[in-house]
Design a protein around this motif. Structure first.
Motif, PDB file in Angstrom:
ATOM      1  N   GLN A 122       2.649  -7.375   3.018  1.00 15.68           N
ATOM      2  CA  GLN A 122       1.713  -8.144   2.201  1.00 15.68           C
ATOM      3  C   GLN A 122       0.132  -7.624   2.824  1.00 15.68           C
ATOM      4  O   GLN A 122      -0.838  -7.237   1.855  1.00 15.68           O
ATOM      5  N   VAL A 123      -0.051  -7.111   3.881  1.00 17.71           N
ATOM      6  CA  VAL A 123      -1.156  -6.534   4.601  1.00 17.71           C
ATOM      7  C   VAL A 123      -1.487  -5.367   4.004  1.00 17.71           C
ATOM      8  O   VAL A 123      -2.654  -4.900   3.582  1.00 17.71           O
ATOM      9  N   THR A 124      -0.425  -4.558   4.033  1.00 11.23           N
ATOM     10  CA  THR A 124      -0.705  -3.064   3.627  1.00 11.23           C
ATOM     11  C   THR A 124      -0.765  -2.905   2.180  1.00 11.23           C
ATOM     12  O   THR A 124      -1.393  -1.926   1.791  1.00 11.23           O
ATOM     13  N   LYS A 125       0.055  -3.690   1.267  1.00 12.71           N
ATOM     14  CA  LYS A 125       0.072  -3.602  -0.163  1.00 12.71           C
ATOM     15  C   LYS A 125      -0.814  -4.508  -1.074  1.00 12.71           C
ATOM     16  O   LYS A 125      -1.382  -4.153  -2.098  1.00 12.71           O
ATOM     17  N   VAL A 126      -1.159  -5.447  -0.063  1.00 14.54           N
ATOM     18  CA  VAL A 126      -2.189  -6.396  -0.969  1.00 14.54           C
ATOM     19  C   VAL A 126      -3.374  -6.717  -0.505  1.00 14.54           C
ATOM     20  O   VAL A 126      -4.597  -6.186  -1.272  1.00 14.54           O
ATOM     21  N   ILE A 127      -3.240  -6.959   0.780  1.00 16.19           N
ATOM     22  CA  ILE A 127      -4.541  -7.403   1.364  1.00 16.19           C
ATOM     23  C   ILE A 127      -5.588  -6.259   1.728  1.00 16.19           C
ATOM     24  O   ILE A 127      -6.949  -6.144   1.154  1.00 16.19           O
ATOM     25  N   LEU A 128      -5.232  -5.139   2.254  1.00 15.96           N
ATOM     26  CA  LEU A 128      -6.167  -4.151   2.670  1.00 15.96           C
ATOM     27  C   LEU A 128      -6.713  -3.436   1.210  1.00 15.96           C
ATOM     28  O   LEU A 128      -7.958  -3.159   1.411  1.00 15.96           O
ATOM     29  N   PRO A 129      -5.804  -3.204   0.422  1.00 13.22           N
ATOM     30  CA  PRO A 129      -6.203  -2.667  -0.943  1.00 13.22           C
ATOM     31  C   PRO A 129      -7.442  -3.464  -1.632  1.00 13.22           C
ATOM     32  O   PRO A 129      -8.440  -3.288  -2.159  1.00 13.22           O
ATOM     33  N   GLY A 130      -7.076  -4.793  -1.686  1.00 13.54           N
ATOM     34  CA  GLY A 130      -8.082  -5.948  -2.037  1.00 13.54           C
ATOM     35  C   GLY A 130      -9.235  -6.129  -1.173  1.00 13.54           C
ATOM     36  O   GLY A 130     -10.250  -5.979  -1.748  1.00 13.54           O
ATOM     37  N   ALA A 131      -9.049  -5.641  -0.016  1.00 16.71           N
ATOM     38  CA  ALA A 131     -10.213  -6.006   0.972  1.00 16.71           C
ATOM     39  C   ALA A 131     -11.133  -4.598   0.873  1.00 16.71           C
ATOM     40  O   ALA A 131     -12.180  -4.605   1.547  1.00 16.71           O
ATOM     41  N   MET A 132     -10.530  -3.610   0.663  1.00 13.44           N
ATOM     42  CA  MET A 132     -11.219  -2.180   0.706  1.00 13.44           C
ATOM     43  C   MET A 132     -12.626  -2.122   0.267  1.00 13.44           C
ATOM     44  O   MET A 132     -13.458  -1.298   1.164  1.00 13.44           O
ATOM     45  N   PRO A 133     -13.053  -2.471  -0.753  1.00 16.14           N
ATOM     46  CA  PRO A 133     -14.461  -2.409  -1.223  1.00 16.14           C
ATOM     47  C   PRO A 133     -15.487  -3.108  -0.114  1.00 16.14           C
ATOM     48  O   PRO A 133     -16.478  -2.344   0.154  1.00 16.14           O
ATOM     49  N   ASN A 134     -15.097  -4.333   0.300  1.00 12.86           N
ATOM     50  CA  ASN A 134     -15.893  -4.862   1.249  1.00 12.86           C
ATOM     51  C   ASN A 134     -15.858  -4.243   2.818  1.00 12.86           C
ATOM     52  O   ASN A 134     -16.855  -4.145   3.467  1.00 12.86           O
ATOM     53  N   LEU A 184     -13.522  -4.991  12.717  1.00 15.57           N
ATOM     54  CA  LEU A 184     -12.513  -4.672  11.635  1.00 15.57           C
ATOM     55  C   LEU A 184     -11.240  -5.363  11.998  1.00 15.57           C
ATOM     56  O   LEU A 184     -10.828  -6.206  10.998  1.00 15.57           O
ATOM     57  N   LEU A 185     -10.585  -5.210  13.072  1.00 17.63           N
ATOM     58  CA  LEU A 185      -9.209  -6.050  13.537  1.00 17.63           C
ATOM     59  C   LEU A 185      -9.602  -7.367  13.336  1.00 17.63           C
ATOM     60  O   LEU A 185      -8.723  -8.280  13.095  1.00 17.63           O
ATOM     61  N   ILE A 186     -10.776  -7.862  14.199  1.00 18.81           N
ATOM     62  CA  ILE A 186     -10.811  -9.193  14.267  1.00 18.81           C
ATOM     63  C   ILE A 186     -11.185  -9.901  13.141  1.00 18.81           C
ATOM     64  O   ILE A 186     -10.733 -11.230  12.740  1.00 18.81           O
ATOM     65  N   GLY A 187     -11.757  -9.275  12.302  1.00 20.52           N
ATOM     66  CA  GLY A 187     -12.318  -9.795  10.681  1.00 20.52           C
ATOM     67  C   GLY A 187     -11.059  -9.822  10.234  1.00 20.52           C
ATOM     68  O   GLY A 187     -10.856 -10.974   9.327  1.00 20.52           O
ATOM     69  N   LEU A 188     -10.012  -8.845  10.116  1.00 23.36           N
ATOM     70  CA  LEU A 188      -8.795  -9.219   9.345  1.00 23.36           C
ATOM     71  C   LEU A 188      -8.138 -10.346   9.862  1.00 23.36           C
ATOM     72  O   LEU A 188      -7.443 -11.012   9.147  1.00 23.36           O
ATOM     73  N   PHE A 189      -8.070 -10.544  11.277  1.00 23.98           N
ATOM     74  CA  PHE A 189      -7.182 -11.504  11.816  1.00 23.98           C
ATOM     75  C   PHE A 189      -7.803 -12.554  11.559  1.00 23.98           C
ATOM     76  O   PHE A 189      -7.013 -13.836  10.939  1.00 23.98           O
ATOM     77  N   VAL A 190      -9.138 -13.015  11.512  1.00 19.15           N
ATOM     78  CA  VAL A 190      -9.378 -14.292  11.128  1.00 19.15           C
ATOM     79  C   VAL A 190      -9.473 -14.612   9.772  1.00 19.15           C
ATOM     80  O   VAL A 190      -9.225 -15.795   9.189  1.00 19.15           O
ATOM     81  N   LEU A 199      -2.207 -12.727  -6.275  1.00 22.79           N
ATOM     82  CA  LEU A 199      -1.578 -11.559  -5.735  1.00 22.79           C
ATOM     83  C   LEU A 199      -0.688 -12.052  -4.689  1.00 22.79           C
ATOM     84  O   LEU A 199       0.274 -11.128  -4.409  1.00 22.79           O
ATOM     85  N   PHE A 200      -1.202 -12.914  -3.687  1.00 25.32           N
ATOM     86  CA  PHE A 200      -0.340 -13.532  -2.708  1.00 25.32           C
ATOM     87  C   PHE A 200       0.995 -14.235  -3.456  1.00 25.32           C
ATOM     88  O   PHE A 200       2.118 -14.201  -2.810  1.00 25.32           O
ATOM     89  N   ASP A 201       0.651 -14.777  -4.463  1.00 28.10           N
ATOM     90  CA  ASP A 201       1.871 -15.467  -5.135  1.00 28.10           C
ATOM     91  C   ASP A 201       2.897 -14.631  -5.666  1.00 28.10           C
ATOM     92  O   ASP A 201       4.105 -14.662  -5.379  1.00 28.10           O
ATOM     93  N   VAL A 202       2.356 -13.412  -6.183  1.00 26.78           N
ATOM     94  CA  VAL A 202       3.198 -12.258  -6.534  1.00 26.78           C
ATOM     95  C   VAL A 202       4.007 -11.636  -5.583  1.00 26.78           C
ATOM     96  O   VAL A 202       5.210 -11.357  -5.652  1.00 26.78           O
ATOM     97  N   ALA A 203       3.255 -11.353  -4.331  1.00 28.12           N
ATOM     98  CA  ALA A 203       3.740 -11.017  -3.196  1.00 28.12           C
ATOM     99  C   ALA A 203       5.046 -11.888  -2.558  1.00 28.12           C
ATOM    100  O   ALA A 203       6.041 -11.337  -2.087  1.00 28.12           O
ATOM    101  N   ARG A 204       4.634 -13.222  -2.513  1.00 31.62           N
ATOM    102  CA  ARG A 204       5.860 -14.110  -2.293  1.00 31.62           C
ATOM    103  C   ARG A 204       7.021 -14.191  -2.922  1.00 31.62           C
ATOM    104  O   ARG A 204       8.153 -14.145  -2.585  1.00 31.62           O
TER     105      ARG A 204
END
Length: 257
Positions: free
Chosen positions: A167-179, A80-86, A153-158
């Motif tokens: 960005q990670v907690t509010k955008v990336i993790l919720p968006g990636a949660m299904p996967n 999980l950690l390495i996948g998120l990092f990569v 979503l990244f554009d909005v976050a910027r």
């Protein structure tokens, strides 16, 4: 209404297993199949009850669950950690992903002899083998989850001047949660598969050992008990993740058939 819907789903899901057991019992009663190779479900459940009462099953099951969960936490957590990092950094993808994808294609059975040579028959080799199996499903799905997040979503976050942490907690993790949750399900099932390999390659405790010992003494009923235990515990862990999915993915408006 909710309870009746759950009962209906349970009844539908139970139809095929119950039908198989009934046909199996009928074939055993009419002696269409060999009781040595395919003991009747009644005989299997009798043996199941006996090893529960004796405490033997709980002892072996506890050890197997501990091995599988420890391997899942180490391997799945790393994946999980390495996948998120990569997924987050292109340079890390170029550096790490080719090697990880190459390792992912190596069959676990091919590296099992090496694990025995390096770490012996002790707990370490078993946990590391399970960890290796649990790593790749979560790595791949975490990586894909990050890359499937909508770029807008990244554009909005910027624009909102989110920090990298936000960005990670509010955008990336919720968006990636299904996967990620799909990766958890696949990783857990792989952990159970690797547990079987790990315990059959040389163990003196655990459900795999119970199966191996029963096979040596032609106790076919106990072999089936071990197989059913793996199936039941695997299904329970999968159901727990599905419950987690319904809690964490309430916002999804996806087709459900």
């Amino acid at each position: 209404m909710f309870k009746s819907e759950k009962a209906k789903r349970f009844a539908l899901g139970s139809l095929i297993p119950v039908a198989v057991l009934l046909v199996w019992q009928l074939a055993s009663t009419l002696e269409w199949i060999s009781p040595q190779l395919f003991p009747s479900p009644v005989s299997i459940f009798r043996n199941f009850y006996e090893i529960i009462i004796s405490g033997e099953l709980m002892h072996h099951l506890g050890i197997s669950v501990m091995r599988a969960m420890l391997g899942f936490v180490i391997g799945g957590g790393s994946g999980l950690l390495i996948g998120l990092f990569v997924g987050l950094f292109k340079r890390s993808e170029q550096l790490l992903d080719p090697s990880i994808q190459m390792l992912r294609t190596v069959p676990l059975l091919a590296v099992t002899p090496l694990f025995i040579l390096w770490f012996g028959f002790g707990e370490l080799s078993k946990v590391l083998l399970i960890s290796m199996g649990a790593f790749f499903p979560l790595y791949v799905n975490a990586f894909l989850g990050v890359r499937n997040v909508d770029a807008k979503l990244f554009d909005v976050a910027r624009v909102l001047e989110f920090s990298r942490l936000h960005q990670v907690t509010k955008v990336i993790l919720p968006g990636a949660m299904p996967n990620i949750l799909l990766g958890v399900r696949l990783s857990l099932s792989t952990s159970w598969l690797c547990l079987v390999v790990a315990e059959l390659m040389g163990a003196d405790q655990g459900i795999g050992y119970l199966i191996q010992d029963a096979r040596a003494y032609m106790r076919t009923e106990i072999v089936f008990v071990g197989i059913f235990i793996f199936a039941i515990v695997g299904k329970l862990t999968d159901s727990l993740v599905r419950i987690l999915e319904t809690k964490l993915l309430k916002w999804q408006d996806s087709y459900r058939g």
